[in-house]
Design a protein around this motif. Structure first.
Motif, mmCIF file in Angstrom:
data_model
loop_
_atom_site.group_PDB
_atom_site.id
_atom_site.type_symbol
_atom_site.label_atom_id
_atom_site.label_comp_id
_atom_site.label_asym_id
_atom_site.label_seq_id
_atom_site.Cartn_x
_atom_site.Cartn_y
_atom_site.Cartn_z
ATOM 1 N N LEU A 28 43.650 22.275 40.201
ATOM 2 C CA LEU A 28 43.568 23.419 39.290
ATOM 3 C C LEU A 28 42.113 23.809 39.012
ATOM 4 O O LEU A 28 41.752 24.992 39.045
ATOM 5 C CB LEU A 28 44.276 22.999 37.999
ATOM 6 N N VAL A 29 41.277 22.829 38.747
ATOM 7 C CA VAL A 29 39.867 23.148 38.481
ATOM 8 C C VAL A 29 39.198 23.653 39.758
ATOM 9 O O VAL A 29 38.363 24.559 39.705
ATOM 10 C CB VAL A 29 39.129 21.926 37.896
ATOM 11 N N ALA A 30 39.587 23.097 40.915
ATOM 12 C CA ALA A 30 39.043 23.600 42.180
ATOM 13 C C ALA A 30 39.414 25.068 42.371
ATOM 14 O O ALA A 30 38.595 25.878 42.836
ATOM 15 C CB ALA A 30 39.557 22.760 43.349
ATOM 16 N N ALA A 31 40.637 25.433 41.994
ATOM 17 C CA ALA A 31 41.069 26.827 42.100
ATOM 18 C C ALA A 31 40.259 27.716 41.151
ATOM 19 O O ALA A 31 39.927 28.857 41.475
ATOM 20 C CB ALA A 31 42.563 26.944 41.792
ATOM 21 N N LEU A 32 39.944 27.165 39.965
ATOM 22 C CA LEU A 32 39.130 27.917 38.995
ATOM 23 C C LEU A 32 37.742 28.200 39.568
ATOM 24 O O LEU A 32 37.225 29.314 39.462
ATOM 25 C CB LEU A 32 39.029 27.120 37.695
ATOM 26 N N VAL A 33 37.150 27.191 40.224
ATOM 27 C CA VAL A 33 35.839 27.367 40.854
ATOM 28 C C VAL A 33 35.943 28.418 41.964
ATOM 29 O O VAL A 33 35.111 29.329 42.060
ATOM 30 C CB VAL A 33 35.327 26.035 41.434
ATOM 31 N N ALA A 34 36.981 28.310 42.792
ATOM 32 C CA ALA A 34 37.150 29.252 43.900
ATOM 33 C C ALA A 34 37.298 30.680 43.380
ATOM 34 O O ALA A 34 36.745 31.622 43.955
ATOM 35 C CB ALA A 34 38.369 28.857 44.733
ATOM 36 N N ARG A 35 38.015 30.832 42.269
ATOM 37 C CA ARG A 35 38.187 32.163 41.698
ATOM 38 C C ARG A 35 36.836 32.725 41.253
ATOM 39 O O ARG A 35 36.531 33.895 41.450
ATOM 40 C CB ARG A 35 39.145 32.109 40.506
ATOM 41 N N MET A 36 36.011 31.869 40.621
ATOM 42 C CA MET A 36 34.698 32.336 40.156
ATOM 43 C C MET A 36 33.785 32.685 41.323
ATOM 44 O O MET A 36 32.890 33.506 41.194
ATOM 45 C CB MET A 36 34.029 31.272 39.277
ATOM 46 N N LEU A 37 34.009 32.044 42.478
ATOM 47 C CA LEU A 37 33.156 32.309 43.637
ATOM 48 C C LEU A 37 33.644 33.509 44.443
ATOM 49 O O LEU A 37 32.852 34.327 44.890
ATOM 50 C CB LEU A 37 33.090 31.074 44.547
ATOM 51 N N PHE A 38 34.968 33.622 44.637
ATOM 52 C CA PHE A 38 35.502 34.659 45.529
ATOM 53 C C PHE A 38 35.890 35.937 44.785
ATOM 54 O O PHE A 38 35.652 37.031 45.277
ATOM 55 C CB PHE A 38 36.698 34.126 46.314
ATOM 56 N N THR A 39 36.534 35.806 43.641
ATOM 57 C CA THR A 39 36.969 36.994 42.898
ATOM 58 C C THR A 39 36.563 36.868 41.430
ATOM 59 O O THR A 39 37.403 36.749 40.548
ATOM 60 C CB THR A 39 38.501 37.173 42.985
ATOM 61 N N PRO A 40 35.247 36.879 41.165
ATOM 62 C CA PRO A 40 34.795 36.661 39.788
ATOM 63 C C PRO A 40 35.034 37.889 38.907
ATOM 64 O O PRO A 40 35.231 38.993 39.418
ATOM 65 C CB PRO A 40 33.299 36.405 39.961
ATOM 66 N N SER A 41 35.008 37.646 37.598
ATOM 67 C CA SER A 41 35.038 38.754 36.648
ATOM 68 C C SER A 41 33.711 38.731 35.895
ATOM 69 O O SER A 41 32.909 37.823 36.064
ATOM 70 C CB SER A 41 36.213 38.586 35.689
ATOM 71 N N GLY A 42 33.496 39.712 35.052
ATOM 72 C CA GLY A 42 32.295 39.726 34.216
ATOM 73 C C GLY A 42 31.017 39.881 35.023
ATOM 74 O O GLY A 42 30.979 40.585 36.034
ATOM 75 N N LEU A 43 29.972 39.192 34.588
ATOM 76 C CA LEU A 43 28.650 39.366 35.188
ATOM 77 C C LEU A 43 28.618 38.987 36.665
ATOM 78 O O LEU A 43 27.967 39.636 37.474
ATOM 79 C CB LEU A 43 27.617 38.530 34.424
ATOM 80 N N LEU A 44 29.333 37.923 37.042
ATOM 81 C CA LEU A 44 29.284 37.475 38.436
ATOM 82 C C LEU A 44 29.887 38.516 39.381
ATOM 83 O O LEU A 44 29.586 38.529 40.568
ATOM 84 C CB LEU A 44 30.020 36.136 38.598
ATOM 85 N N ALA A 45 30.748 39.387 38.850
ATOM 86 C CA ALA A 45 31.357 40.419 39.688
ATOM 87 C C ALA A 45 30.303 41.397 40.209
ATOM 88 O O ALA A 45 30.536 42.091 41.188
ATOM 89 C CB ALA A 45 32.431 41.174 38.908
ATOM 90 N N HIS A 46 29.148 41.451 39.533
ATOM 91 C CA HIS A 46 28.082 42.357 39.967
ATOM 92 C C HIS A 46 27.156 41.725 40.994
ATOM 93 O O HIS A 46 26.154 42.321 41.360
ATOM 94 C CB HIS A 46 27.255 42.816 38.756
ATOM 95 N N THR A 47 27.457 40.502 41.430
ATOM 96 C CA THR A 47 26.603 39.835 42.415
ATOM 97 C C THR A 47 27.309 39.816 43.767
ATOM 98 O O THR A 47 28.520 40.011 43.849
ATOM 99 C CB THR A 47 26.286 38.390 41.985
#
Lengths: 255, 111
Positions: free
Chosen positions: B50-69
Motif C-alpha cells: 500500500l505504501v509502495a502504491a502511495l509512492v508510485a502515485r506521487m511519482l507517476f500521477t501526483p497532485s498539487g505542487l508535484l503535478a507541475h514538475t
C-alpha cells in the motif's frame, strides 16, 4: 512488581509500561523522518492557503485527524462545498490503510495484561511515517518502553506539524515553485528508501514492486480505491510468493 | 467557500471520526491476532504494498505542487537517490539528500 491484594494469590506479575521512554520518543521526533514530515506539512499549509480554507481548520485537522492524505481530501471537499456525507466517505477510504499499520505497530509494542488506554492513545498517532519509524527504532527499545516511546513521538510530531502547517500557510507565495515542489518531493523519496531499507523478507521486496506496479494501473481506472486494491492484491500475492519461496527450504521459526 | 455545513463539522465528522474508526478497529483486532502468526505477516505485506502504491502515485500521477514538475525529473531523482543509498552502505540520509538535490537540478533541465 505487582502488589498482591490482601489475601489474594498472585497470579502472574504483569510487566508495566516504562514511561521513561516517553521523553526519548519526543526526542526521536527531531530526526530525518521528522524533517521530511515537516516539509510535507508545510505543503499542507500552502494548500490551505491556496484553497481558501482557514488556518485554524487546518491546524485542528493536524490534531484530530493526523493522516495527511485524508486531510488533503478533506480540504478539497471543504473548498468545493462537497456534501458532508460524501466528504466523510472520501476521507474514510483514505483512512482504511491505517488499520494494518496500527495492527503491525501495536503487535510489537503492547504489553498484554496492562490497561488498554495507552493503546487507544498511541493508535491515534500511527500513520505511515510513525509505522516506518517504529520499524527503524523498535529493535533498540525494550518492549515495555515501546508504547510510551510511540506516545512521546506522536505527541511531539503533532505539535511540530501544527507549527509546520502554520509556517507553510504563512510562506505561501514567497517561495519559487521548484523549491516548493522540492519540499514536497522529500516525502516520496523518504517513503521509498525507508521501505526498501526496511525490507527484510522476500515478501517485502515483492510487495514493494507489486504495489508500485498495481497502484498506478488501478489509479487509471478507479482512483478512489487504488491504494486499497494495490495493498490487498499486491500484498496478498507477495505474502503467498514469500511463503512459497521459504517453504521448499527447511521450515524455520521466527519472524 | 460555500459548504452547507460549518467547517468544524467537516473536521470532526468527515475527518476525525471516520479516520479514528479504522485505528480503533486496529486496536480491537490486535488483541485477537497471534503476534507470531501468518496473519500478521500478511498484514505486513498489505501495508508494504500500500505504501509502495502511495509512492508510485506521487511519482507517476501526483497532485498539487508535484503535478507541475516533469516526470523525468521525478523518476531520475528517485533513481539517483536509490543508487546513492546503495553505494553509501544502505544509509537513508545520503540517499534522500541525493534525490532531493538531483530533483532540484533536473527541474531546471526538464521545466
Amino acid at each position: 512488581m505487582s502488589r498482591p491484594g490482601p489475601g489474594k494469590v498472585v497470579e502472574r506479575s504483569v510487566v508495566p509500561y516504562d514511561w521513561a521512554w516517553l521523553k526519548r520518543g519526543m526526542a526521536s521526533a527531531f530526526t530525518l523522518p521528522g524533517l521530511v514530515m515537516t516539509f510535507s506539512f508545510m505543503g499542507f499549509g500552502a494548500l490551505l492557503h491556496s484553497e481558501g480554507v482557514s488556518l485554524v481548520a487546518g491546524i485542528a485537522q493536524d490534531a484530530v485527524i493526523w493522516a495527511l492524505p485524508g486531510q488533503v481530501v478533506l480540504v478539497d471537499a471543504i473548498a468545493r462545498g462537497v456534501p458532508l456525507f460524501l466528504a466523510a466517505l472520501a476521507v474514510t477510504l483514505t483512512a482504511v490503510r491505517l488499520l494494518p499499520m496500527v495492527v503491525l505497530v501495536l503487535a510489537r509494542a503492547r504489553m498484554p495484561g496492562n490497561p488498554r488506554w495507552p493503546e487507544y492513545l498511541a493508535a491515534h498517532f500511527i500513520a505511515a511515517t510513525v509505522w516506518v519509524m517504529s520499524e527503524m527504532h523498535f529493535g533498540k527499545i525494550p518492549r515495555p518502553g515501546r508504547l510510551p516511546w510511540l506516545i512521546g513521538l506522536g505527541s511531539m510530531l503533532v505539535t511540530g506539524m501544527m507549527i509546520a502547517t502554520s509556517a507553510g500557510y504563512a510562506l505561501t507565495g514567497m517561495m519559487p515553485l521548484p523549491l516548493a515542489a522540492t519540499l514536497v518531493f522529500f516525502t516520496p523519496a523518504f517513503f521509498l528508501l525507508a521501505l526498501v531499507d526496511g525490507a527484510r523478507l522476500d515478501q517485502d521486496r515483492i510487495a514493494i514492486v507489486l504495489g508500485a506496479v498495481i497502484g498506478p494501473v488501478v489509479h487509471a481506472f478507479w482512483p478512489s480505491v487504488d491504494l486499497l486494491v494495490a495493498g490487498l492484491v499486491g500484498g496478498t500475492l507477495a505474502f503467498l510468493a514469500g511463503r512459497h519461496l521459504r517453504h521448499p527450504r527447511e521450515p524455520e521459526n521466527g519472524a | 467557500m460555500t459548504s452547507a455545513s460549518p467547517v468544524w463539522l467537516y473536521v470532526v465528522v468527515a475527518g476525525a471520526l471516520v479516520t479514528y474508526a479504522w485505528r480503533l478497529a486496529g486496536v480491537l483486532l490486535v488483541s485477537r491476532i497471534d503476534p507470531q502468526g501468518a496473519g500478521l505477516t500478511w498484514v505486513r505485506a498489505v501495508a508494504t504494498a500500500l505504501v509502495a502504491a502511495l509512492v508510485a502515485r506521487m511519482l507517476f500521477t501526483p497532485s498539487g505542487l508535484l503535478a507541475h514538475t516533469a516526470l523525468p525529473a521525478r523518476l531520475g531523482a528517485i533513481a539517483i537517490g536509490a543508487i546513492t543509498w546503495r553505494l553509501a552502505g544502505r544509509r537513508i540520509e545520503p540517499g534522500i539528500a541525493a534525490a532531493v538535490v538531483t530533483f532540484l537540478i533536473l527541474q531546471q533541465i526538464f521545466p
